[in-house]
Structure formats: structure tokens, C-alpha cells
Design a protein around this motif. Sequence first.
Motif, PDB file in Angstrom:
ATOM      1  N   LEU A 172     -35.712  -7.028 -45.414  1.00 24.39           N
ATOM      2  CA  LEU A 172     -35.300  -8.289 -43.910  1.00 24.39           C
ATOM      3  C   LEU A 172     -34.448  -9.193 -44.293  1.00 24.39           C
ATOM      4  N   ILE A 173     -33.228  -8.888 -43.737  1.00 27.14           N
ATOM      5  CA  ILE A 173     -31.945 -10.217 -44.354  1.00 27.14           C
ATOM      6  C   ILE A 173     -31.761 -10.811 -43.253  1.00 27.14           C
ATOM      7  N   SER A 174     -32.340 -12.331 -44.169  1.00 26.98           N
ATOM      8  CA  SER A 174     -31.358 -13.538 -42.490  1.00 26.98           C
ATOM      9  C   SER A 174     -30.739 -13.267 -42.327  1.00 26.98           C
ATOM     10  N   SER A 175     -29.581 -14.059 -41.437  1.00 29.69           N
ATOM     11  CA  SER A 175     -28.254 -14.510 -40.874  1.00 29.69           C
ATOM     12  C   SER A 175     -28.688 -15.426 -39.748  1.00 29.69           C
ATOM     13  N   TYR A 176     -27.561 -16.021 -39.543  1.00 33.53           N
ATOM     14  CA  TYR A 176     -27.436 -17.077 -38.406  1.00 33.53           C
ATOM     15  C   TYR A 176     -26.500 -16.463 -36.741  1.00 33.53           C
ATOM     16  N   GLY A 226     -27.481 -15.962 -58.298  1.00 34.87           N
ATOM     17  CA  GLY A 226     -28.212 -14.379 -58.532  1.00 34.87           C
ATOM     18  C   GLY A 226     -27.945 -13.420 -58.940  1.00 34.87           C
ATOM     19  N   ILE A 227     -26.627 -14.228 -60.049  1.00 36.81           N
ATOM     20  CA  ILE A 227     -27.897 -13.334 -61.767  1.00 36.81           C
ATOM     21  C   ILE A 227     -28.799 -14.022 -61.870  1.00 36.81           C
ATOM     22  N   ILE A 228     -29.156 -14.729 -61.775  1.00 40.58           N
ATOM     23  CA  ILE A 228     -31.199 -15.607 -61.948  1.00 40.58           C
ATOM     24  C   ILE A 228     -32.114 -14.920 -61.922  1.00 40.58           C
ATOM     25  N   PRO A 229     -32.462 -14.142 -60.763  1.00 40.07           N
ATOM     26  CA  PRO A 229     -33.511 -13.762 -60.288  1.00 40.07           C
ATOM     27  C   PRO A 229     -32.772 -12.353 -60.360  1.00 40.07           C
ATOM     28  N   ALA A 230     -31.525 -11.220 -60.559  1.00 39.07           N
ATOM     29  CA  ALA A 230     -30.932 -10.196 -60.771  1.00 39.07           C
ATOM     30  C   ALA A 230     -31.671 -10.207 -62.676  1.00 39.07           C
ATOM     31  N   LEU A 231     -31.733 -11.055 -63.670  1.00 38.25           N
ATOM     32  CA  LEU A 231     -31.689 -10.950 -64.731  1.00 38.25           C
ATOM     33  C   LEU A 231     -33.555 -10.873 -64.518  1.00 38.25           C
ATOM     34  N   VAL A 232     -34.070 -11.884 -63.903  1.00 36.26           N
ATOM     35  CA  VAL A 232     -36.003 -11.859 -63.613  1.00 36.26           C
ATOM     36  C   VAL A 232     -35.962 -10.232 -63.300  1.00 36.26           C
ATOM     37  N   THR A 270     -26.790 -13.827 -51.672  1.00 37.64           N
ATOM     38  CA  THR A 270     -27.042 -13.616 -52.829  1.00 37.64           C
ATOM     39  C   THR A 270     -28.571 -12.624 -52.771  1.00 37.64           C
ATOM     40  N   GLY A 271     -29.056 -13.411 -52.573  1.00 38.37           N
ATOM     41  CA  GLY A 271     -30.175 -13.358 -52.108  1.00 38.37           C
ATOM     42  C   GLY A 271     -30.263 -11.383 -52.037  1.00 38.37           C
ATOM     43  N   GLY A 272     -29.430 -11.914 -49.713  1.00 40.46           N
ATOM     44  CA  GLY A 272     -29.693 -10.986 -49.259  1.00 40.46           C
ATOM     45  C   GLY A 272     -29.131  -9.117 -49.788  1.00 40.46           C
TER      46      GLY A 272
END
Length: 315
Positions: free
Chosen positions: A125-129, A14-20, A44-46
Motif C-alpha cells: 500500500l503506497i500513498s500519494s496525492y 530512509g537509511i534509518i528504517p532500512a538499517l533497522v 522514501t518509505g514507499g
Amino acid sequence: MKKILSIDGGGIRGIIPALVLAQIEKNTGKSIAESFDLITGTSTGGILALGLSKDNGHGKAKYSAQELVEIYEERGREIFPRSFWRGVSSVGGFIDELYAVEGLEKVLDEYFQNEPLGASLTKVLISSYDIQNRTPLFFKSWRNEFRNVLMKEVARATSAAPTYFEPAKVAIGTETKYLIDGGVFINSPSVSAYAEAERIFPDEKEFFVLSLGTGELIRPIPYDAAKDWGKAGWLLPLLSCMFDGVSDAADYQLNSLLGDNYVRMQVKLDQSSDDMDDASSGNIANLRAEAATLILTHASGIGKTVQTLAPSAVS
């Protein structure tokens, strides 16, 4: 035009999208919560989606994307404390989860305290199951049934990846739900976010979606090894195949639906490990390098995103 941000799952990656997102905040001069009308994430995106939308108590974002990078750089080993004896006792996650939840829960508690989901600065909007009712469950910040659920509980639920952490137990109204990582059915929640946006913004005719990956898996699964695997051998590779395949399908679908109003940013993991739990300093450095590569190779996509979010900004 309504703007939607979607962030894939992927553990420490998740560090990748955080830096973007840190780059986008720098270029727009605005927080991510100010820029997007709906933010969605899995696992991690959530966690990132929740962190970026947390109010500081004065109507502004509590955390910048750059500050959330610290979760991975400085707290990753607390969340994924690699232990030889833990691995042995769980038989590599086959008879028990690989990690105790205390480290993850401590980090989530520190970042989110007792902030309710309904206090988000923008729609989330956060996904789970739901494993008991065998059905997907989306936490929606604007819905009354979810408004009082604590952000840290939502984050715990969406990041409860099977074999890594035990399921989360979350009270929703008068019910108790037993939840796991939404990545088991939708590692890239972009299509669901777009469908949801059409419902909550019924008069809107145009949507822009930015979808961020956590690194494309390129490590092959050798046939000679896989042909003799049973349940234990396939467990973690199967999860990675599911997560990766779902993200690719979502990318194809949204590209077909939105065309130029859709931007997907993903990078091949040429330098770093694709393991979700490799929080070693060496791998963090390599993931940073992957993010730098993504920002360089997707300069046009970042420029287009910045112009969409802040037309007067210089990208």
C-alpha cells in the motif's frame, strides 16, 4: 495474526528504517516480504516498501533491506545532486523544484525495471496525492486498477515531494493522474494500513503493526525568525512541521488502538541533519550512527518484533 509494516517518509533519512529492517532480517532469517502480510510506505518509505516486495523472478525477494541501504549510501547524491546554480535559479525551490527528476528516475529504473505493482511478493500500500482532483490516492497492489502500474512509477509518485521534485504523471487505466508525495497528508501511513488490513482480512481478529520512523525532528524554529517569514520563509519549515506532526498523531492513535500489538521505532536526530536531501558522506555516516542508536535503545521492540515474526528465532 496478520503483520503490518509501515515506513515513514523522510528522503535520505530512509537509511534509518532500512538499517533497522536489515537487523530484523538478520535476526529472523527471513526476508521482510516473507514476514509481513501488508507493507505500506510514504515517499522514501514507499520506495523501501516496493523494493522489499520486489520478486526476483523465482518467488523470492529481489533485494534484502541491507541491499536497499545502498540507495542512500551510493546513489543519494544522484537523487539529490546539490548544485549552487540550481538553488539560485529556483530561488531555493520557491519558483521551481530544487532538483531535476532525471537522477531519481534513473535510480528507480535501475532498481525496478518494468516490474508491475501487482507482482509484489506481499500486499503493498503506497500513498500519494492527486493534485488535479485534490484527493489522496493509495496504490494497492491487490486491486486490479493498480496491478499493471509499474513499481518505478508508483515510487516516483510517492516521492514527488513539493519543492524538491516536480509532480509525477502516472497512467492508471484510461486516466492520467498528476501525483505528489503522500507525505503532504499522511507521512506515517500506519493508521491507514491498519484500516485497510481490517478490510482485506475481514476474518482476522488480531493485528500486529511495526511502524518505523526516519528520525524525529528536534531542530527548533526560532520565534524571532519565524514571526517575519512570508511564503518563501515558511515553505520548507512548514513541510517539515506537517510531516512530523502527522507521524506523531498516527503513533498516538495506533498505540491507543493496538496497545502491545503495536511497536513504534523512532530516534531523535541528535547527530545528523534533519534535511531530507543532505546526501553528503558526513551526514550519511551520522544517519548510520542514529540508526545504531535506535537499534540499541529499541532492543526490546526489535526483540518483540522478531519473536512475533519468527517465534523460533533468537533475537
